[in-house]
Write a protein that holds these residues in place. Structure first.
Motif, short mmCIF file in Angstrom:
data_model
loop_
_atom_site.label_atom_id
_atom_site.label_comp_id
_atom_site.label_asym_id
_atom_site.label_seq_id
_atom_site.Cartn_x
_atom_site.Cartn_y
_atom_site.Cartn_z
N ALA A 296 54.86 16.39 37.41
CA ALA A 296 55.25 15.44 36.33
C ALA A 296 55.64 16.20 34.84
CB ALA A 296 54.05 14.48 36.23
N GLU A 297 56.02 15.37 33.95
CA GLU A 297 56.14 15.78 32.62
C GLU A 297 55.61 14.94 31.60
OE1 GLU A 297 60.05 16.26 29.98
OE2 GLU A 297 60.18 17.31 31.88
N VAL A 298 55.07 15.32 30.55
CA VAL A 298 54.37 14.64 29.41
C VAL A 298 55.73 14.08 28.71
CG1 VAL A 298 53.13 14.69 27.44
CG2 VAL A 298 52.36 16.23 29.46
N ASP A 299 55.59 12.70 28.60
CA ASP A 299 56.65 12.16 27.84
C ASP A 299 56.33 11.54 26.37
OD1 ASP A 299 55.41 9.87 29.00
OD2 ASP A 299 57.57 8.80 29.32
N ARG A 300 54.82 11.35 26.53
CA ARG A 300 54.03 10.54 25.27
C ARG A 300 52.86 11.09 24.99
NH1 ARG A 300 54.60 4.28 24.40
NH2 ARG A 300 56.59 5.00 23.46
N VAL A 301 52.19 11.43 23.86
CA VAL A 301 51.17 11.54 23.49
C VAL A 301 50.75 10.85 22.30
CG1 VAL A 301 49.42 13.47 22.68
CG2 VAL A 301 51.41 14.28 24.08
N ASP A 302 49.43 9.89 22.34
CA ASP A 302 48.95 9.28 21.64
C ASP A 302 48.45 9.88 20.30
OD1 ASP A 302 47.78 7.15 20.19
OD2 ASP A 302 46.77 6.13 21.82
N PRO A 303 49.15 9.74 19.03
CA PRO A 303 48.53 10.41 18.10
C PRO A 303 47.29 9.96 17.35
CG PRO A 303 50.23 8.81 17.46
CD PRO A 303 50.04 8.61 18.85
N ILE A 304 46.65 9.01 17.85
CA ILE A 304 45.41 8.28 17.37
C ILE A 304 44.29 8.95 18.41
CG2 ILE A 304 43.85 6.65 16.91
CD1 ILE A 304 46.62 5.07 16.07
N ILE A 305 43.27 9.67 17.85
CA ILE A 305 41.89 9.99 18.71
C ILE A 305 40.71 8.88 18.47
CG2 ILE A 305 40.16 11.52 18.74
CD1 ILE A 305 42.02 13.80 17.93
N ASP A 306 40.34 8.33 19.84
CA ASP A 306 39.39 7.27 19.59
C ASP A 306 37.99 8.11 19.18
OD1 ASP A 306 38.33 4.72 20.68
OD2 ASP A 306 37.14 5.99 21.63
N ALA A 307 37.66 7.59 18.04
CA ALA A 307 36.38 7.90 17.67
C ALA A 307 35.14 7.72 18.32
CB ALA A 307 36.23 7.49 16.12
N ALA A 308 35.11 6.82 19.01
CA ALA A 308 34.00 6.23 19.91
C ALA A 308 33.93 7.40 21.03
CB ALA A 308 33.82 4.98 20.33
N SER A 309 34.80 7.64 21.75
CA SER A 309 34.73 8.42 23.02
C SER A 309 35.13 9.87 22.50
CB SER A 309 35.52 7.96 24.15
OG SER A 309 37.02 7.87 23.54
N GLY A 310 35.90 10.22 21.58
CA GLY A 310 36.14 11.49 21.40
C GLY A 310 37.47 11.97 22.16
N THR A 311 38.35 10.93 22.68
CA THR A 311 39.41 11.13 23.54
C THR A 311 40.76 10.56 22.85
OG1 THR A 311 39.08 9.43 24.55
CG2 THR A 311 37.93 11.29 25.47
N PHE A 312 41.91 11.28 23.49
CA PHE A 312 42.98 10.79 23.20
C PHE A 312 44.07 10.56 24.27
CE2 PHE A 312 43.72 15.06 23.02
CZ PHE A 312 44.93 15.44 23.76
N LYS A 313 44.86 9.57 24.48
CA LYS A 313 45.71 9.32 25.38
C LYS A 313 47.10 10.07 25.64
CE LYS A 313 44.20 4.70 25.97
NZ LYS A 313 44.55 3.11 25.84
N ALA A 314 47.31 10.38 26.85
CA ALA A 314 48.97 10.86 27.27
C ALA A 314 49.15 10.45 28.33
CB ALA A 314 48.65 12.41 27.26
N ARG A 315 50.64 10.39 28.21
CA ARG A 315 51.40 9.69 29.35
C ARG A 315 52.20 10.62 30.14
NH1 ARG A 315 55.17 4.44 28.33
NH2 ARG A 315 56.64 6.27 27.81
N LEU A 316 52.35 10.83 31.51
CA LEU A 316 53.04 11.59 32.25
C LEU A 316 53.92 10.72 33.03
CD1 LEU A 316 50.20 12.95 32.41
CD2 LEU A 316 51.47 14.83 33.31
N THR A 317 55.39 11.38 33.37
CA THR A 317 56.34 10.74 33.93
C THR A 317 56.56 11.47 35.28
OG1 THR A 317 57.39 9.67 32.05
CG2 THR A 317 58.52 9.81 33.78
N LEU A 318 57.03 10.65 36.44
CA LEU A 318 57.24 11.51 37.58
C LEU A 318 57.96 10.59 38.73
CD1 LEU A 318 54.37 10.96 40.09
CD2 LEU A 318 53.88 10.36 37.79
#
Length: 337
Positions: A296-318
């Motif tokens: 798969a290939e990364v096509d989007r990375v969320d520019p916002i970090i969730d303060a509560a969980s300390g995580t951010f989202k990314a999306r892959l396309t396959l």
């Protein structure tokens, strides 16, 4: 018995003190014997008897102490993990959980209400882009299109006006020569010119009416087209909410999932923010087929970090051209670069 011994037992406080010391010794003697400060009763009996049984007991005690010491030492040495040195184990620890979903979900509905005439597809059917999936009742709309097409194709009025203009044009030419020879009055000349201009205006109105009929035909065809619903994408029918014979207003009739390509959503810790970029490739291990892997290939990375969980989202396309990867399956992601 000596005088000192007699004096000792005759003093009640000294007797109580002696009993207290004796009780204390009895309480702590097991711990002292276990720690090796005092010999055990078995050791005392073995030493008193002086036979071979005492020697065997001593050897057993020594072996037991050696085993305890050895166990004490080995218990403080960190055991080497079984997976140490195995790259696949390290990869599994660095892998992240992900969820595969359809790249798009389309709710098919009608812009206008009406009676459902037919639905030629069902849940689980594969549909192509542009394929008819819902047909609404459209008898009135079809009749309107036929009437508009007839008006748009009618040429009688237009041809009649063209001929009328040609007739008055020839009359103007003949009248012009008569006017030069003083054989035609100015009043008759004005009347002939007016009739010619009126004929030209009638021809222009016929042209406009013909163009208007073309627009009305296009409008009627657009209304009729709305009664036929087509799939906007190549996809899989995943839901069917209504059936033929039911009235539709603004409800969703079908839901179509676009499963080629697929998307994989992943949550990453904030410490990896900036290290994951669009275009990076990753290897996915599927829950339903763990022995196989897909790229798969990364096509989007969320520019916002969730303060509560300390995580951010990314999306892959396959890609899923053979439709072998089911939507909704869990997966594990390992980034390749």
């Amino acid at each position: 018995m000596s005088d000192s011994n007699i004096n000792w037992f005759q003093s009640p406080w000294k007797v109580l003190a002696a009993l207290g010391v004796l009780a204390l010794l009895l309480m702590i003697s097991p711990s002292l014997m276990e720690a090796g400060y005092f010999p055990t009763p078995g050791d005392v009996r073995a030493e008193a008897n002086g036979n071979s049984m005492g020697a065997e007991v001593n050897e057993a005690v020594s072996a037991n102490l050696d085993a305890r010491a050895q166990g004490w030492l080995t218990s403080r040495v960190e055991p080497e993990p079984e997976t140490l040195g195995r790259p696949e184990a390290a990869d599994r620890e660095s892998a992240l959980d992900c969820l595969i979903r359809a790249s798009d979900l389309i709710d098919v509905g009608s812009q206008t209400g009406g009676l459902i005439e037919s639905i030629p597809v069902d849940v689980g059917d594969w549909v192509q882009a542009g394929e008819l999936v819902v047909q609404l009742e459209a008898d009135v709309e079809r009749a309107t299109v036929l009437a508009a097409r007839t008006r748009a194709s009618a040429r009688g009025a237009f041809l009649s006006q063209e001929e009328q203009v040609a007739l008055y044009s020839r009359r103007v030419e003949r009248s012009s020569s008569l006017l030069d020879g003083k054989a035609l009055s100015l009043e008759d000349w004005d009347k002939i010119q007016s009739e010619h201009r009126i004929a030209q205006h009638d021809l222009l109105r016929a042209k406009e009416e013909r163009e208007l009929a073309q627009f009305q035909l296009a409008q009627a065809e657009a209304v009729l087209k709305r009664r036929s619903l087509h799939s906007p994408v190549d996809g899989l029918v995943v839901a069917r909410n209504l059936s033929a014979g039911e009235i539709v207003d603004d409800a969703t009739i079908l839901t179509i999932a676009q499963i080629d390509p697929l998307h994989a959503d992943i949550l990453l810790p904030a410490t990896r923010f900036g290290g994951i970029r669009p275009g990076m490739r990753a290897s996915l291990s599927l829950e339903v087929a763990q022995e196989s892997r897909v790229i798969a290939e990364v096509d989007r990375v969320d520019p916002i970090i969730d303060a509560a969980s300390g995580t951010f989202k990314a999306r892959l396309t396959l890609t899923n051209s053979d439709r072998s990867i089911p939507v909704g399956t869990h997966c594990r992601v390992e980034f390749l670069n």
